[in-house]
Design an enzyme around this catalytic site. Sequence first.
Site, PDB file in Angstrom:
ATOM      1  N   SER A  64      52.341  88.386  72.524  1.00  0.00           N
ATOM      2  CA  SER A  64      51.239  89.077  73.191  1.00  0.00           C
ATOM      3  C   SER A  64      50.443  89.952  72.224  1.00  0.00           C
ATOM      4  O   SER A  64      49.265  90.197  72.440  1.00  0.00           O
ATOM      5  CB  SER A  64      51.750  89.907  74.368  1.00  0.00           C
ATOM      6  OG  SER A  64      52.671  90.878  73.925  1.00  0.00           O
ATOM      7  N   ASN A  76      46.359  75.237  69.301  1.00  0.00           N
ATOM      8  CA  ASN A  76      46.756  74.306  70.357  1.00  0.00           C
ATOM      9  C   ASN A  76      47.220  75.055  71.609  1.00  0.00           C
ATOM     10  O   ASN A  76      47.813  74.462  72.490  1.00  0.00           O
ATOM     11  CB  ASN A  76      47.827  73.332  69.871  1.00  0.00           C
ATOM     12  CG  ASN A  76      49.077  74.015  69.369  1.00  0.00           C
ATOM     13  OD1 ASN A  76      49.129  75.231  69.233  1.00  0.00           O
ATOM     14  ND2 ASN A  76      50.102  73.229  69.073  1.00  0.00           N
ATOM     15  N   ASP A  82      59.496  68.401  70.391  1.00  0.00           N
ATOM     16  CA  ASP A  82      60.553  67.688  71.115  1.00  0.00           C
ATOM     17  C   ASP A  82      61.757  67.450  70.211  1.00  0.00           C
ATOM     18  O   ASP A  82      61.732  67.760  69.023  1.00  0.00           O
ATOM     19  CB  ASP A  82      60.027  66.402  71.758  1.00  0.00           C
ATOM     20  CG  ASP A  82      59.670  65.318  70.761  1.00  0.00           C
ATOM     21  OD1 ASP A  82      60.211  65.287  69.636  1.00  0.00           O
ATOM     22  OD2 ASP A  82      58.840  64.465  71.099  1.00  0.00           O
ATOM     23  N   TYR A  85      61.873  65.736  66.542  1.00  0.00           N
ATOM     24  CA  TYR A  85      61.404  66.451  65.341  1.00  0.00           C
ATOM     25  C   TYR A  85      62.583  67.267  64.821  1.00  0.00           C
ATOM     26  O   TYR A  85      62.675  68.479  65.050  1.00  0.00           O
ATOM     27  CB  TYR A  85      60.213  67.342  65.733  1.00  0.00           C
ATOM     28  CG  TYR A  85      59.422  67.889  64.578  1.00  0.00           C
ATOM     29  CD1 TYR A  85      58.638  67.056  63.789  1.00  0.00           C
ATOM     30  CD2 TYR A  85      59.429  69.246  64.289  1.00  0.00           C
ATOM     31  CE1 TYR A  85      57.881  67.566  62.738  1.00  0.00           C
ATOM     32  CE2 TYR A  85      58.685  69.765  63.244  1.00  0.00           C
ATOM     33  CZ  TYR A  85      57.916  68.921  62.470  1.00  0.00           C
ATOM     34  OH  TYR A  85      57.174  69.429  61.446  1.00  0.00           O
ATOM     35  N   PHE A  93      55.613  74.976  62.438  1.00  0.00           N
ATOM     36  CA  PHE A  93      54.403  75.671  61.991  1.00  0.00           C
ATOM     37  C   PHE A  93      53.663  76.229  63.199  1.00  0.00           C
ATOM     38  O   PHE A  93      53.804  75.726  64.305  1.00  0.00           O
ATOM     39  CB  PHE A  93      53.447  74.707  61.270  1.00  0.00           C
ATOM     40  CG  PHE A  93      53.934  74.218  59.945  1.00  0.00           C
ATOM     41  CD1 PHE A  93      53.565  74.869  58.775  1.00  0.00           C
ATOM     42  CD2 PHE A  93      54.742  73.101  59.849  1.00  0.00           C
ATOM     43  CE1 PHE A  93      54.006  74.412  57.548  1.00  0.00           C
ATOM     44  CE2 PHE A  93      55.192  72.633  58.635  1.00  0.00           C
ATOM     45  CZ  PHE A  93      54.824  73.295  57.467  1.00  0.00           C
TER      46      PHE A  93
END
Length: 144
Positions: A64, A76, A82, A85, A93
């Site tokens: 926040s 993004n 998931d 990876y 990152f």
Amino acid sequence: MEKIRIKYLSEDIEKLRYIDGKSDWIDLRAAEEIEMKAGDFRLIPLGIAMELPKGYEALVIPRSSTFKNFGILQTNSMGLIDETYCGDNDQWFMPALAMRDTVIHVNDRICQFRIMKHQPALEFEAVESLGNDDRGGLGSTGKQ
């Protein structure tokens, strides 16, 4: 309790832990010093790779205070990692856009994550009416 295998790719960041007992989110830290000018985009390395359990995913969001403290936005909005990876070099990152000139130091807390089970398989059924009272159709007030 589930165990998560984690590889730290930086010796300079603190080990992962829950946010001071206040939340079930876990802070992520910058793994290198990043200097950004207004308008710059960078993938900020978080210094970890992780093997999530099968059927789980991690949701990564800014803290926040991230915009107030650093003037960056996560491009993004919310990252999704998931369980596939999971390699030794699959570093996490934070994709960031600087809205002002800023410096992010090693070990600065810039985002946070939580691990969730995948959504179950769902089937959608088309109906003429949901059979519930309307709330007005726009937000909680129904006013435009």
